[in-house]
Write an enzyme that holds these catalytic residues in place. Structure first.
Site, PDB file in Angstrom:
ATOM      1  N   ALA A  77       0.855  -1.195   0.000  1.00 21.30           N
ATOM      2  CA  ALA A  77       0.000   0.000   0.000  1.00 21.30           C
ATOM      3  C   ALA A  77       0.883   1.234   0.000  1.00 21.30           C
ATOM      4  O   ALA A  77       2.069   1.160   0.360  1.00 21.30           O
ATOM      5  CB  ALA A  77      -0.897   0.014   1.235  1.00 21.30           C
TER       6      ALA A  77
ATOM      7  N   TYR B  86      -4.907   9.450   2.579  1.00 20.63           N
ATOM      8  CA  TYR B  86      -4.571   8.030   2.774  1.00 20.63           C
ATOM      9  C   TYR B  86      -5.825   7.243   3.187  1.00 20.63           C
ATOM     10  O   TYR B  86      -6.154   6.205   2.598  1.00 20.63           O
ATOM     11  CB  TYR B  86      -3.451   7.898   3.820  1.00 20.63           C
ATOM     12  CG  TYR B  86      -3.276   6.495   4.354  1.00 20.63           C
ATOM     13  CD1 TYR B  86      -2.668   5.512   3.576  1.00 20.63           C
ATOM     14  CD2 TYR B  86      -3.723   6.152   5.635  1.00 20.63           C
ATOM     15  CE1 TYR B  86      -2.506   4.211   4.069  1.00 20.63           C
ATOM     16  CE2 TYR B  86      -3.570   4.869   6.134  1.00 20.63           C
ATOM     17  CZ  TYR B  86      -2.960   3.901   5.351  1.00 20.63           C
ATOM     18  OH  TYR B  86      -2.814   2.622   5.837  1.00 20.63           O
TER      19      TYR B  86
ATOM     20  N   TRP C 298      -2.079   1.331  13.693  1.00 26.91           N
ATOM     21  CA  TRP C 298      -0.815   1.749  14.322  1.00 26.91           C
ATOM     22  C   TRP C 298       0.224   0.615  14.304  1.00 26.91           C
ATOM     23  O   TRP C 298       0.725   0.191  15.351  1.00 26.91           O
ATOM     24  CB  TRP C 298      -1.060   2.195  15.754  1.00 26.91           C
ATOM     25  CG  TRP C 298      -1.861   3.448  15.940  1.00 26.91           C
ATOM     26  CD1 TRP C 298      -2.757   4.010  15.097  1.00 26.91           C
ATOM     27  CD2 TRP C 298      -1.834   4.310  17.110  1.00 26.91           C
ATOM     28  NE1 TRP C 298      -3.284   5.150  15.642  1.00 26.91           N
ATOM     29  CE2 TRP C 298      -2.745   5.358  16.875  1.00 26.91           C
ATOM     30  CE3 TRP C 298      -1.153   4.283  18.322  1.00 26.91           C
ATOM     31  CZ2 TRP C 298      -2.975   6.379  17.804  1.00 26.91           C
ATOM     32  CZ3 TRP C 298      -1.382   5.295  19.248  1.00 26.91           C
ATOM     33  CH2 TRP C 298      -2.276   6.325  18.990  1.00 26.91           C
TER      34      TRP C 298
END
Ligand SMILES: NC(=O)C1=CN([C@@H]2O[C@H](COP(=O)(O)OP(=O)(O)OC[C@H]3O[C@@H](n4cnc5c(N)ncnc54)[C@H](OP(=O)(O)O)[C@@H]3O)[C@@H](O)[C@H]2O)C=CC1
Ligand SMILES: Cc1cn([C@H]2C[C@H](O)[C@@H](COP(=O)(O)OP(=O)(O)O[C@H]3O[C@@H](C)C(=O)[C@@H](O)[C@H]3O)O2)c(=O)[nH]c1=O
Length: 291
Positions: free
Chosen positions: A62, A127, A153
Site C-alpha cells: 500500500a 490516505y 498503528w
C-alpha cells in the site's frame, strides 16, 4: 495452496515471511515487491497474473505515507484504490481468495467507543480515503471470497515506524515531544502475521464464503505519548518526553483523535488469542535487541 503476499519489503510483508519460515508451512508462499508486481502499473498487474496462479492473495502492499499522500494524490489512488480494484477483478475471475489489509484511518475518530465493523467510515485524510475506496471496490467486485482486515498503528522490528523512530530519538538524548490527544491500539506486525496465517489455514479459506470486514488490533489502547513512554521505560532509556496536543505537532494532515478497533468479531469467528499491547511491544523490543 499457493499463496501470494504482496509488499514483501514492507513491515507486515517481512513479518509474514518471518512467521512462515518459523512455522515451516506445507503451503507455498510467494512474496512480491514492486520489482515483480508494480501495483501502480495495471500492465504489470495483468502480466504478473497471466504468468502466475494462486489460491490466495494477501495484499499487504500500500501507499502508507500519510503526510506525503496529500500531495501524491495520483500515486496514492493508483496503489490503494485502482490496483486493489484490479486485484479484486482478477481474484474474482480466477477464483482466488483475497485477503486485503486496511486501516483504522477509514474512521474520523469521533467515536467514544472502539469501532466495530458496521460503523460508518468517514476518512479525514487522503490516505484514509484511498484505503476506503479500495475496501469499497472489493465489496462491489467480490461479494464472496474476500476478507478485509483493518489494523491500526502497526510497528515492527523493521525499518521506519514509531518504535524505531523513538529508539533513534532516545539515543540522541535531546528529548522528544509526542502527541497525547490521539488514541489508538499500537499493533505488532508479528501478531497480525500470525492472525493472517491462522486465517489462511482455516476451513473458511477452503470454502466459498461471503465477503467480510474484520477489525484486528491488540487489547488495550494508549496515546502516542503513552506509547513513547512505554518504549523508553522498557528499554531504560532516559529521554525527556513532553506530551503535546495534535495542533502543536504542526502536521497539516488530520488524523483520527480516537481510532481504537474492536477485535471481538475476528476473535470470536477465528478463535484467535489477542495479546495485550504492552506485552507485544516488549516482544518487539526484545526482537530488535536480538536482530
Ligand atoms: N503502517 C501502519 O501503521 C498501518 C498499515 N496498515 C495497512 O497495512 C498494510 C501493511 O502496512 P505496512 O507493512 O506497515 O506498510 P509498509 O509501508 O511497511 O509496506 C508497504 C509496502 O507496499 C509497497 N508498495 C508501495 N507501492 C507499491 C507499488 N506501486 N507496487 C508494489 N508495492 C508497493 C512498498 O514497497 P517499497 O518498500 O518498495 O516502497 C512497501 O514495501 C497496508 O495495507 C497498510 O495500509 C493499516 C494500519 C496501520
Ligand atoms: C516522530 C514523532 C511522531 N509523533 C506523532 C505524529 C503522528 O501523529 C504519530 C505517529 O507517527 P507516524 O508517522 O507513525 O503516524 P502515521 O503515519 O499517521 O501512522 C499511521 O500510519 C498509517 C499507515 C496507518 O494506517 C495508521 O494506522 C497509523 O499507524 O506520532 C509525535 O508526536 N512526535 C514524534 O517525535
Amino acid at each position: 495452496m499457493r499463496i501470494l503476499v504482496t509488499g514483501k519489503n514492507g513491515q507486515l510483508g517481512k513479518s509474514i515471511n518471518k512467521v512462515v519460515n518459523q512455522t515451516k508451512q506445507k503451503h507455498k508462499f510467494f512474496f512480491t515487491g514492486r520489482q515483480e508486481l508494480d501495483l501502480s502499473d495495471n500492465d504489470s498487474i495483468d502480466s504478473y497474473f497471466n504468468n502466475n496462479s494462486f489460491d490466495v492473495i494477501v495484499n499487504c502492499a500500500a501507499y502508507t505515507q500519510v503526510d506525503k499522500a496529500e500531495e501524491d494524490l495520483d500515486l496514492t489512488k493508483k496503489v490503494n484504490y485502482y490496483a486493489v480494484k484490479q486485484l479484486a477483478t482478477i481474484a474474482r475471475k480466477k477464483q482466488i481468495k483475497l485477503i486485503h489489509l486496511s486501516t483504522d484511518y477509514v474512521f474520523d475518530g469521533t467515536s467514544k467507543r472502539p469501532y466495530i465493523e458496521t460503523d460508518i467510515p468517514n476518512p479525514i485524510n487522503v490516505y484514509g480515503k484511498s484505503k476506503l475506496s479500495g475496501e469499497q471496490a472489493i465489496k462491489e467486485i467480490m461479494p464472496v471470497n474476500a476478507i478485509i482486515i483493518r489494523v491500526s498503528w502497526l510497528y515492527s522490528e523493521y525499518d521506519n515506524n514509531f518504535v524505531n523512530t523513538m529508539l533513534r530519538i532516545g539515543k540522541e538524548g535531546k528529548g522528544v515531544k509526542v502527541i497525547s490527544d490521539q488514541i489508538g491500539s499500537p499493533t505488532y506486525t508479528v501478531d497480525v502475521a500470525k492472525v493472517l496465517l491462522h486465517i489462511i489455514l482455516s476451513k473458511k479459506i477452503k470454502m466459498n464464503f461471503n465477503s467480510e470486514i474484520y477489525h484486528y488490533s491488540v487489547k488495550g489502547s494508549c496515546s502516542w505519548y503513552d506509547f513513547a513512554k512505554s518504549i523508553f521505560e522498557y528499554k531504560k532509556i532516559s529521554c525527556k518526553t513532553v506530551p503535546i496536543k495534535e495542533k502543536e505537532w504542526g502536521s497539516k494532515v488530520q488524523r483520527p483523535k480516537y481510532s481504537v478497533l474492536d477485535h471481538h468479531k475476528i476473535q470470536r469467528q477465528f478463535k484467535i488469542a489477542v495479546p495485550f499491547w504492552l506485552d507485544s511491544l516488549h516482544a518487539c523490543l526484545d526482537a530488535i535487541e536480538n536482530e
